[in-house]
Structure formats: C-alpha cells, structure tokens
Motif scaffolding. Sequence first.
Motif: not given
Lengths: 451, 741
Positions: B661-665
């Motif tokens: 469930g993690t997000q990174a851009t």
Amino acid sequence: MRRRTFLALTAGLPAALNLLGRPARAQAAPARRFLVFYFPDGVAGPSQDGQPSLWHPRGGLRDFELPAQLAPLDPLREHCVFLDGLSMGPTDAGSHPGGAKKLLTAVDGGNGESIDHVLARTVGADAPHRHVYLGVQANQNGASGDKHISYPSAGHSTPPEDDPVRAFERLFGGGVAPGLPAGDPAAEARIAARRSILDAHLADLNALRGKVGAAERSKLDLHTEALRDLERRLGGMAMEAPPPPAETCDAAPGSVGRVDRGALYAPELFPTLLRAQTDLMVQAMACGLTRVGVLQASHHTSELVMSRFADTEMYDPGYDMRSHQASHYGPRHDPAHREFAAYVQQRRYWVQRFADVIEALRARPEGDGTMLDYTVLLLCTEVCDGNTHLHDDMPFVLAGRGGGAIDTGRLLSFPGRRHGGLFASVAQAMGHRIDRFGDAGEAALPGLVGA
Amino acid sequence: MRHGRRGRLPPHRPRAGRGRRGAGRRRWPGAGGAPRQPADDDGGPHPARPGSGRGRHLYATHCARCHAADRTGGVGRDLTDLDDFDRDTLVRVIDATMPAGRPTACAGACAERVGDYLWALRDGAPPPDVPPPPPVEPVDCADAPAALSPRRLRLLTRREYRNTVRDLLFPEAADLVDACPPHRFALAAADAPPGTATVHVAGSFNDWAGTVAGGGWPLARTADGWALERDLPPGRHRYKFVLDEQQWIADPANPDGEDDGFGGRNSVVEVDCGAGEAPVLPADPAADVPAETRPDAFPFDDHAASGRVTVRHLEAYLDAAEVLARAALERPGFAPCPTADCAADFVRTFGRRAFRRPPSPAEVDRYAALFVDHGAEAGLTALLSAPAFLYRSELGAPDGDGVWRLTPHEAASALSYFLWASMPDDALLAAADRGPIDRAAEAARLLADDRARAVVGDFALQWLGVDALRTAHKNPDLFPDFDAALRAAMLAETADFARHVVFDGSGRFADLLTADYTVGDARLAAFYGLDRAADGTLPYADAARAGVLGHASVLATYAHSDQTSPIRRGLFVRRRLLCQELPPPPPNAGGVPEVDPDATTRERFRQHTDDDFCRGCHQYIDGVGFGFERFDALGRWRDTEAGQPVDARGELNDLEGFGAGTQATYEGVHELAALLADSDAARDCFVRQTFRFAQGREDAADDACAVRDLRADFDAAGGDVRALLTAVAAHPSFVLRREAP
C-alpha cells in the motif's frame, strides 16, 4: 565402394569395420523416422471475441478446405493429416512457457521425458546419433530452459544446436580416428584407448551411483547413457540400408557453406540458417545417421524481427515486426490491423518451411517410394491462438506415412482428447507400442494409425 | 459435478513425496530450542476449517496479488462468487493451474487449504462458527527448520571449466586461446552490379581460388549486401572479391591496396593480432559444450539441478580433453615416466588437483592402467573428462540428525568455485588435507585474488541479465553504431564497473545503484559523450544517470529492437532488483503498441493503466519503467520523444512488497536508484540473489532464516559486498546438505 567412402567420413572409418564384415541386409525395409518442426507463438486460431479459427481446416474426412495460413500445404495435402480438437490440458493455459513444457512431454511443467527422446531411446537407438536437436536462433537473448521443447529427462530440457557448421562437424565428422585408413594399427590403437577411457568413466559412475539419491541418479543415468552411446559408435553402427546412391554424405549441404558464423543471431540471416539446418537434418536422416530429429525455429515469445526476411511477403525494412508482437494481434481477426496481417503472413512462412521439409524428403527415392513414405513429420507450436494463449484445439499437422502406418490426406477431429494420445499413436506408427502417453494417461487416437 | 470455466481437468492424484517435507530437518547448529511442534497443518486432506489462518496466509502469499486481498478480483477473477464451482472442483483448479504460470507453488495440501478458505468465505456460504483467525506471526528463526540444498553433484559451468583447465594445466599462460577477433569481409549491395548472385573472397590466404568449389570463401547474404568472418593468420594479406565466380573486384570499402600486377588493384589487410607468443590452445576448450540451461526465474548459469551431461556434452568434453592433454604434454617434464609406479604416482598427485581431492585407491589403479596400457595422452584425456573432474561433489558425510556436511575437500571446492569459479589452489587443498577449513579466513584470502574480481564481473552480468545482449538484435537503421565492438564495450562496462565498486571503490552495494561514475573504454566514453577523469573513471556528466540503471547494457537489454519497453524495464526492477515475481500475462493480453511518430511511449502504453483488467499487474510494472524514458532502446540520452519533451517521471508503488500500500514517485533513474538503495526489499533481494548464485538453486520460503542471517551480516558491514560474500561462505547453509529425494 560408395558405402565404404560414406562410412569413412561419417561414423569414423575404423568404427565401420565391423559393419563392413557383416552380411548386407539388403532386403530390410527402410527405417522409420520421426521429425518435429517447431515454430513459435501459435497461430491465428479462434479469436478472443469468438471468431472461428483461421487455421483449422473445415470439411469432411477427405474433402476439406485449407485456410490461408495452411495454403502452402495445399499441393501436399495428400501427404498430410490435419488434426482438430486436441488439448494440452488446463495447466498453465494462457502461458507460452507452460505450453512449451507440455508440448512434446504431454506432462504438466515438462515433468516428463518428451516423445522425441522416448523414440530416440527405442526405435532410434540403433542409429549412430539417436537424437538430433537443431535450432535456429533458439538460444537468442539468453533463452532459459523453458524456451526449449526437447526433454531428455523429466523436468530438464536441453538446448538445441544453433550453429549449422558445428552441427555438421559433429554429425558428419571423422569420428575418433579421422583420416586413417581401414585397419590402420594407429586407428585401432586409438579406438582401444577411447574404449578404455569410456570403461573407466563407466566404472566411476557405477561407484557414484550407490552414494546418491534418486534425483542425482537421473543425472548419472543420462551421463551413463551418453557413455554407452559413444561406446556403441566405437563398436561400429549397423545400418539397415545403405544411403541412396544419389545422396551426398561426405560434404556439407551447400546451404551450410553459406552460413556466416559471425552473425548467427542476425534476423536477416534467419532464412539462410533455417535452410541450412533443414538441409542438414534431412541429409543426416538420408545418410542413416539418425532417425529422430527436432528442428526448433526461434523460441516462444520470440523477438525475431520477421519483417527483415528479404524476398518474402513479410519484408518491411521500415518497421520491426517481431513474432511475439504480431501474435498479440488484438481482440479479433482484422486484416486491416498491421499485427494481424503480419501474423498470418508469418504463419504462412512457417508452414511453407514445413512444406520445404516434406518436399526434401519426397525428392529422395527410398524403398518402394520416397523418404517421406517412411517418415512421420510433426508440425507444432506451443499455444493455439497466439493472442488468447489457450492450450485447446492445438494446431498439430502430421505428414508422411510412417512406413505405411498412417493413411494420409485426411482431416481428423478428436474433440476433448489430450495430445498425449497423438504421441501414443505416433509411437505405434514408429513401431514402438505404447498404449498411453502423458500425465493425462491418454490412449492412442482411434483411427489415426493402422488400417 | 460441475466444472470450472477452465474446461476439462486432469484427474486429481496424490503427488509422490508430498507430506514428507520437513522430515529430518533440524535447526542451525547451536540454535538450540525445543523440538519442533508437530505441525497441525502437515499431512493430507482435512475437513474444511472456515477462516483457517493457514489458508488465509497461503491465500495472501500466493493469490492476493491477482485476486485482491478481499478476494473481489483484479487481474484474476472475483473469488467471492463461486457459483460455478463446487468445493472439490475449486481445489483441483487451484492444484492444477494456480498460481497462474507457477502451479507447483501451491499444490496438494496448499491447494486444499486455499480452496477451503475460499469455499468457506464465498458469497452465500453459512457464516463461520469459529472466532476470527489470529494474525499471521512472523517466522521465529531461532526455532525454524533449516532449508538446505540437497546432497548433489554440480556439473562445472563452461566458465568454471575454462578457468579450471587454465589453473590446472597452464597456470602461467596469459591467454589460453588466441583472443584475436576474426576479420570481417563485407561487400555492400550498392557496390555490386544489380543481379549479382554470389560473392566469394579470393586472396593470398586461399591461393586466389577462382571458384567456391576450388577453395574460395563464400560470403553470406546480409540485409544490405554480403559478409563473411574468418580468422586470418598474422601478416599482410592481399585479396579481391569475386562476383558470380567471374568478375574480380577490389574491396570498395577498403582504402588500402596495391598494384595487382595486371593493371588493377588488390585490397590489402594487415593482421598483427596474434603475432606474439602462440596461444596454448587452438580454440576455446568449452566452445562445443552446450550452453547452460536454467529455470526462467533463476538468473545464473550454475543451476545445479539443470547441469546434466548429455551425449553432446560428453563428445565435447572428450574432444576438448584430448586437445588439452596434447597441449599439456608438450611441456617438458609434464608426462610421467612410462612405468606402472610412475603412472600411479602421477595419478595420485595430478589426480588430487584434477579431482580436487585425493583419488581413491581404485581410481588410482583404474587411471594408472590407462597410462600404462594406452600412453600418457590417453591417461590424461581420461582424467580430464572423468566424472570426478566434471562434477564437483556436494555429497558430504553424515553429520547426525539426517543432515550431511561437506567434507573438507568438498568445502574447499565449494568455496573456490563460489569466489573464483575455479579449482582450489594448492594452499586451499593443503588446508583441506589437514581438516575442516576456516571458511571466513579462506574467503578473505580468495577475495584478494584477481580471480575473485573476474567472478564479481560475471555475477553482475548474470544478476542483471545483460549477458542476453550478446545475441540481441537492434534495428541497424536506427542504431547503425551498434556493432560487435560497442556490444562488447557495453558488457565490459557493467562487469568492470561492478569490479571497480566492489574492489576499488566503496565496496558498497548501494554504490552499484547510485554511483555517479562508470568505467569503460574509449568507444564507450564516446558513446556516452563522457570525459575521462584523472583516476581513469568516467564521471557521469549530469545527475540523470546513476549506477547500473544508467548502463547502456541494462537499458538496451530491456528494450525492443526499435523502441524502449517500460514493461521490460519495469519487470527488470521488480524481478532482478526486488525479487518480486509477477504472474505471466493472462490470456487475451494485448501486444506491444505500434510505434507512432505522434505519440510518446507513455501515451501508447496508457491502456495498461486505464484498463482495470490490465492495471492489476501493470500498476507494478509500467510506472517503474516510465522513469527510464530519458534513454532510448540503445541507452542513448534523449531530450525529446515524438516531438515532445521526455517525461521521465516514474512511480514505484508497493516497493517493499505487493499489497503493502505504499506509493513513491520519482524523476529519472538517479532518483529511482536512491529509492532502491534505501529499500529493505532491494537489500534483501541482493542477499537472495547472492545466495542463489552460491547455492546454485532458487531460494525457498524455508530459506528466509538463512537470508535473514546474511542480511544482518550485510547490514552490520554497512552493505559491503565482500562482507556479504564472506558471510555467505561462512554460513552453515554453505556446507550443510540434506538427503536428496
């Protein structure tokens, strides 16, 4: 005289001495052979949105229409059997590697010996080379084991030989004592030494056998089999019939001479390489060097840029149309769609190359007819439709009469039957009786082989 | 009985050996702890246990990725609605086909448990009458069973074989084989009259053969003409091309020529490579040995279960052994004197190095007899193709409790082949003669040798999968400078860069990803447009490239022949750098979108993220790959694509594991490299890849504790790669083996 020359240059002259002392078996029927022709990435079968197959022929037993992809076989249809309905089962359906593993083993995950090796170990066991596996760019891009279709032991494929020159040297090379005349003491000494070396290694393997478990024992079995093969070659090979007088058995086919070994993976040279490997396989069979062969063109999910094949309808130097890319032609058969149009052309190309093999065998007189009459050819690929990846209704085609065992010129349908049954039938045609083949335990297909 | 949607199913049958897993295992030595509790979940079928914690755990492990944690479907179907199944059919479908593409990962009891779990929770099922399951507890490594490699024989890889024959027979030779590249003759179609059918080359090297039948060398057809590669001896050669065996012309592409004495010109080629000391061998001794084979998810050439001797291998080994024996026997004093005693002595001393252990008395008798009966060449040929030479033994000796321990000699080989890809040296063999070896100390010693540098380079090429570039094809019109030399320079860059970081630089794994420099030859520097620094390295000109993610070998391998591939580059990050395997594309997946001069790659691949069906997997793939868009299909920098400025933003969701469930851009590969270098998953993966390389097998769930041990050592050493290699060698798993099935 002809035969003496031939043997001197193939199995190795001293190896042939025993044979020359034997009475000729002139009356024996020609040996039966099995040859697989594989191409990658399926055919334009039933489409995703339910349009009917553009591969499978429609019509009656002997009265049927060949769709466009099979058109190159139309002039040869009386030599073929077109098969409908065979399934490879549900496991991994949707996957290229899953299909490649099942293709010749008929066992999920490739966890069985493939039919070519079963036959190589039985009806093919008397030939100098029990099994010949040639590829064309089949090891490109670091291909892993799931890209190769021939399984000498359960769970483990082996890579094909992609270099026609090396293949020629191995198959037609000079044996243990090249260039030495018959009965030469130096040749005899070399054979005796080689035999003693093999004996020492066999003794080593026997000593190891008791120390390992079943999984490692299968390695030692394969190694032992290899030692016995070489030992058998030293002892001289019995051929059931001399090669036909017109056959060249002491030089490479001209197409092999045209191979550029520095560019074995250039797409524009693929047709040259396929021609060379095909000619080599046919020549090896005609010369009695092997009875079981597998020709593998490229490998599944192929990046082969078929639009670079000169002098074909696929040729388009302005655009890289790769095999796998074309196979994902979209939801429906749409001739206006570039991928779809290319895909159909590519399939037609593969079928034409299969037709080349048939013609090459048909051009060689043998027994009461031609080599084709004593051979069983199988055309295959690892999925049905290349877009849906399903493993049902597999596009198998047989050619050749297998020494009269197969009545050709027919369209046969086996809905719901597993493709292991096809291999049980092929084995019967080859004279090796097995009732069932594969992990589904499928029996030989009724009516395919025999009267 | 109703069938599922997948058509006919194979008859269900118990699989041999199932249910025996876990028997005869033990904890790491010294781990202590209470005997393992009899597992309540071992064994065969059992009644449905609604909400079973084990089933839920297995579902989360094997199925949730595609079918969603709440079973409502994603890439895979909705599993809350099971109206078209009965319980047994469901179990059989799972057993035979799931997870998609890897059905053996959850078969037998696993399929039963997952099936029961799903069946109990299906829509319309009676409510469960048991309390909700407890959360899944992490494995307690103090009490975990050790997953050990089986007792086995490991066939030498071609790499190991080459190194071994060098160290065994020709330790002082600089080069075993002549490294000269073949000369390439080429004639462009434009330089030949239209309708020319054949071209051959005739010259001073083949007696000016006027026909191919007379010994001329035929050129093969290429896309734009004809070409041929042949080895030429050192010296000055004169030649002409012969068209259709009639028309003789000088090579239009070769400016060097001289008067031919008939009023025309001969082309001239000077070959000076190979003019020095003659090579020991005429050709690569492993040239005819078939390439190693391996399962698709295993990156390395040393997969132990796949190393098998077929008749093609055996022919190659025997022929090579004979060539090696002849070359070795040319050295003065190498051959034993021709008596039985001398032969036995030779087999004892040379055989100890060839077999990497003292030969048994039976082996001494067997091989000495070959020397006596058939001569030294036959005897040496036999030793150099013997099973004890070709396989390295990992059979071990019983160590109690069903575990086997490698003998000191086996351990010495395991160590030297891991760190040198070659045989043990005299010091290591001598240590093994004395008894158990100090693996940590020996590893440190071996790592100081150049042979370890070579292995680290080979490891990097295989770990990253870029060795595939050797046979890759690129569109010659788009990438005309992609020739053999550039291909070689790209591969050398990655291997040499890894060596530089590990041995000459910081030594840290993170720098493999984030370094702001590379190493390479002049050709590579020109390709990138980089200037060489005083220390010989090539500092990246700006921040946009970083570590191996900026290497042309990586960027070109994970691209198509004429276009980039966000999918391949994204999968490369997931599989090679994060050890996260995704299922194969489902049936009916679309293909690669066409190149469209008016659309960027990102636009063309939009369907993957617009379509719910595709997004299930592609949310983990394309977003990662988009961040590489600064680099074209050959790894060249680009500012624009399809007339628009390149958008190099990428996203790396669920970096530490699917479903996290993690997000990174990020923007560009240098930022991606920083994200990876900081992540647990990438460090874990590097440890696992090293473990796979050392063990020659895939790691399994039961290896988690060994990986955790190694990870702790790796972290304690600040992510130092040499420390990790030493830890792998020193770990109990390196020398303990279990009984093979």
